[in-house]
Design a protein around this motif. Structure first.
Motif, short mmCIF file in Angstrom:
data_model
loop_
_atom_site.label_atom_id
_atom_site.label_comp_id
_atom_site.label_asym_id
_atom_site.label_seq_id
_atom_site.Cartn_x
_atom_site.Cartn_y
_atom_site.Cartn_z
N ALA A 79 0.83 -1.21 0.00
CA ALA A 79 0.00 0.00 0.00
C ALA A 79 0.86 1.26 0.00
CB ALA A 79 -0.93 -0.01 1.21
N ALA A 80 2.06 1.16 0.59
CA ALA A 80 2.94 2.34 0.69
C ALA A 80 3.84 2.50 -0.54
CB ALA A 80 3.80 2.23 1.96
N ALA A 81 4.00 1.41 -1.31
CA ALA A 81 4.95 1.45 -2.42
C ALA A 81 4.44 2.37 -3.52
CB ALA A 81 5.16 0.04 -2.97
N PRO A 82 5.35 3.15 -4.14
CA PRO A 82 4.91 4.08 -5.20
C PRO A 82 4.38 3.34 -6.43
CG PRO A 82 7.32 4.12 -4.92
CD PRO A 82 6.78 3.25 -3.84
N ALA A 83 4.99 2.20 -6.77
CA ALA A 83 4.54 1.46 -7.96
C ALA A 83 4.53 -0.03 -7.64
CB ALA A 83 5.45 1.75 -9.15
N PRO A 84 3.59 -0.48 -6.80
CA PRO A 84 3.59 -1.89 -6.40
C PRO A 84 3.18 -2.79 -7.56
CG PRO A 84 1.59 -0.84 -5.64
CD PRO A 84 2.45 0.25 -6.27
N ARG A 85 3.69 -4.05 -7.55
CA ARG A 85 3.26 -5.01 -8.57
C ARG A 85 1.79 -5.34 -8.37
NH1 ARG A 85 6.53 -10.38 -8.66
NH2 ARG A 85 5.31 -10.98 -10.48
N VAL A 86 1.38 -5.38 -7.10
CA VAL A 86 -0.02 -5.66 -6.79
C VAL A 86 -0.60 -4.43 -6.11
CG1 VAL A 86 -1.59 -7.11 -5.44
CG2 VAL A 86 0.44 -8.12 -6.52
N ARG A 87 -1.62 -3.84 -6.73
CA ARG A 87 -2.24 -2.68 -6.11
C ARG A 87 -3.24 -3.15 -5.07
NH1 ARG A 87 -5.44 0.20 -9.70
NH2 ARG A 87 -5.62 -1.75 -10.83
N VAL A 88 -3.25 -2.51 -3.92
CA VAL A 88 -4.19 -2.87 -2.87
C VAL A 88 -4.84 -1.59 -2.36
CG1 VAL A 88 -3.07 -4.98 -2.05
CG2 VAL A 88 -2.32 -2.76 -1.18
N ALA A 89 -6.06 -1.74 -1.84
CA ALA A 89 -6.75 -0.61 -1.22
C ALA A 89 -7.07 -1.04 0.20
CB ALA A 89 -8.03 -0.30 -2.00
N VAL A 90 -6.34 -0.48 1.15
CA VAL A 90 -6.51 -0.89 2.54
C VAL A 90 -7.47 0.08 3.21
CG1 VAL A 90 -5.35 -1.57 4.67
CG2 VAL A 90 -4.11 -1.66 2.49
N GLU A 91 -8.51 -0.48 3.80
CA GLU A 91 -9.53 0.36 4.42
C GLU A 91 -9.12 0.80 5.82
OE1 GLU A 91 -13.65 -0.88 6.26
OE2 GLU A 91 -13.63 -1.22 4.09
N VAL A 92 -8.65 -0.16 6.61
CA VAL A 92 -8.35 0.15 8.00
C VAL A 92 -7.43 -0.93 8.58
CG1 VAL A 92 -10.46 -1.04 8.77
CG2 VAL A 92 -9.39 0.64 10.28
N LEU A 93 -6.60 -0.52 9.54
CA LEU A 93 -5.79 -1.48 10.30
C LEU A 93 -6.26 -1.43 11.74
CD1 LEU A 93 -3.20 -3.34 10.44
CD2 LEU A 93 -2.01 -1.31 11.27
N TYR A 94 -6.58 -2.60 12.29
CA TYR A 94 -6.92 -2.71 13.70
C TYR A 94 -5.71 -3.24 14.45
CZ TYR A 94 -11.77 -2.21 12.17
OH TYR A 94 -12.93 -1.74 11.61
N VAL A 95 -5.33 -2.56 15.52
CA VAL A 95 -4.19 -3.04 16.32
C VAL A 95 -4.66 -3.24 17.76
CG1 VAL A 95 -2.44 -1.93 14.89
CG2 VAL A 95 -3.34 -0.71 16.86
N GLY A 96 -4.09 -4.28 18.38
CA GLY A 96 -4.42 -4.58 19.76
C GLY A 96 -3.60 -3.74 20.72
N ARG B 2 0.57 4.47 8.80
CA ARG B 2 0.62 5.91 8.49
C ARG B 2 1.38 6.15 7.19
NH1 ARG B 2 1.14 6.42 14.04
NH2 ARG B 2 3.41 6.42 13.90
N ALA B 3 2.49 5.42 7.00
CA ALA B 3 3.28 5.57 5.76
C ALA B 3 2.44 5.22 4.54
CB ALA B 3 4.52 4.70 5.83
N ALA B 4 1.47 4.32 4.74
CA ALA B 4 0.61 3.89 3.62
C ALA B 4 -0.71 4.66 3.61
CB ALA B 4 0.34 2.40 3.74
N ARG B 5 -0.81 5.68 4.47
CA ARG B 5 -2.04 6.48 4.60
C ARG B 5 -3.26 5.61 4.89
NH1 ARG B 5 -1.24 11.70 1.81
NH2 ARG B 5 0.95 11.73 1.18
N VAL B 6 -3.05 4.61 5.74
CA VAL B 6 -4.14 3.72 6.15
C VAL B 6 -4.56 4.10 7.56
CG1 VAL B 6 -4.68 1.33 6.82
CG2 VAL B 6 -3.37 1.80 4.71
#
Lengths: 301, 301
Positions: free
Chosen positions: B51-68, B80-84
């Motif tokens: 998600a953070a890579a400028p030109a990833p081989r696989v594009r992903v759209a991350v909605e949210v990260l849940y952390v414990g 944060r680096a991936a604006r997630v």
């Protein structure tokens, strides 16, 4: 026309005989009873074939075969050929005895026959797979299957490894447990020492090794390097690999090449790639006019 | 010093937001909601990196990260680096959302980004893995991991295959789902036709094939045969393989050599051996001075 009785002999899932077999899903009961479960078509078929063979690579002692009301009569015929007693059991009884979630119409109880490392090494092996403290039963069975398919001579499980007679290991080996000798419960350092004394190069898989499998295959194509001679793959635990101190005991550390962005392969996949590289190298040496069979053992240490 | 709040934001495992994420363990909810679960250290780390890579081989759209509450702050930093967006959740909430039996301290929700077969083929692939009606989520994920590790260009799942976004597939791919483009839901015959039109040889794995992988590797060592050129492996279902009619559509039927007494390898192992043979052949062709990249596409059919 059928020799099987109309009604199953065993119909009470709470009978002591049934409960005793059911307990074989646990390691302590297997050790106490000195026997293990073999479930399902593939494993049972290969077990009975090994039991019937005049000179099997793996000796087995089969106590009994349980067949369900719907089981193919071929199982009972195979059991008779192997002089294994057959008992018919209701589906309920088979389900009670089984470890598998989807019970099969056949289930055998067999006694493990110990294979000594010294006997395996005396037989001039060309390729061994050594599992060092491998804990996952499915992984261990899959590596036994890969060893068989790739033509390796034996598998060794060090002390602190999973029980190779766990039901899941037996199932995932898909019958290969009855094709390939498996040595168990030898301390890792003793395995390395014994392999070296028998003239086998010891190759520890390590992701960060400077030498990779491609290098070894390139060398083997001209009859050079450890894959062109007898060797043992030292494969570490699925989670933490081979500890550095263990890898340091080996003659060489070898990486499975990672060409993409994956961090690693899992243990069973890495073992499969290594063991097929060994098969490929043995073939290259044959074509090269060499002979990978050990001719004179190295001096013992 | 930490940017995370003292108390988790989500503490009610029965909240609708939590239950909605929990439903993503099921295929119909994934389709309805258009998003899927990514659990655990490896997959979440690779997802956020893509998600953070400028030109990833696989594009992903991350909605949210849940952390414990106990999660390493590095996860939030990577998000944060991936604006997630990052939400903190109690262990109870994470356990309620998770599919894995042993819940992890991190869990992301992402939307699958479709990859078109035409886009993959337009990118001059050298090696593809095609899974034909593969049903086991663990097998599919393991093949994606093998494709990544071996440097294959993409994986294709035909119609009637397992959902590649099933939690078990995501876990067993160990993050490779975010490294290798995966095309889904193309009818088998269309995949074969499109590969051929793009100049790829199609190789069906078949246990009884007259040609085996050793033959193809021998040929590739001199720059000959299908492995020395762009090709697609056609891998069948784990239980019944490729039906004869499907295998007949391929340019060649190829066996993985079985050197011992095993009947076969399982799907993931066979795929790993084939894909590593492809890597080995690409290397041989490079050393041979050739180039496995397609230069002129074959005429379309």
């Amino acid at each position: 026309m059928t020799e099987r009785p109309e009604a199953p002999e065993l119909t009470n899932p709470r009978a002591e005989r049934v409960r005793s077999v059911a307990r074989l899903s646990g390691r302590s009961a297997r050790q106490r009873q000195g026997r293990f479960l073999v479930e399902g078509h593939g494993p049972v078929t290969e077990l009975l074939a090994a039991a019937a063979a005049p000179a099997p690579r793996v000796r087995v002692a089969v106590e009994v075969l349980y067949v369900g009301p719907e089981a193919d009569p071929a199982y009972a015929a195979a059991a008779r050929a192997a002089r294994v007693p057959v008992r018919t059991a209701s589906d309920e009884v088979l389900a009670a005895m089984a470890d598998a979630v989807t019970p099969q119409p056949v289930l055998a109880v067999a006694a493990p026959v110990d294979v000594e490392l010294s006997a395996v090494l005396a037989d001039s092996p060309r390729t061994l797979a050594v599992l060092a403290r491998v804990r996952d039963p499915g992984n261990a069975g899959t590596v036994v299957r890969a060893a068989d398919a790739s033509g390796a001579d034996a598998v060794v499980l060090t002390t602190e490894s999973v029980d190779v007679h766990a039901p899941k290991t037996v199932r995932s080996s898909a019958g290969s447990l009855f094709h390939v000798p498996v040595v168990v419960d030898v301390p890792y350092a003793d395995v390395v020492r014994a392999c070296r004394a028998a003239g086998l190069a010891t190759l520890a898989t390590a992701a960060d090794a400077a030498t990779d499998l491609d290098d070894l295959l390139d060398a083997a194509a001209t009859g050079q390097g450890p894959l062109a001679a007898p060797h043992a793959w030292l494969l570490g635990n699925e989670a933490w690999g081979l500890p550095e101190a263990d890898a340091a005991l080996a003659d060489a550390r070898v990486a499975v090449p990672i060409h993409g962005s994956a961090e690693s392969l899992n243990l069973a996949m890495a073992a499969t790639v290594c063991l097929y590289a060994s098969a490929r190298a043995r073939r290259a040496v044959r074509h090269h006019g060499g002979d990978t069979r050990r001719r004179s053992p190295a001096a013992g240490t």
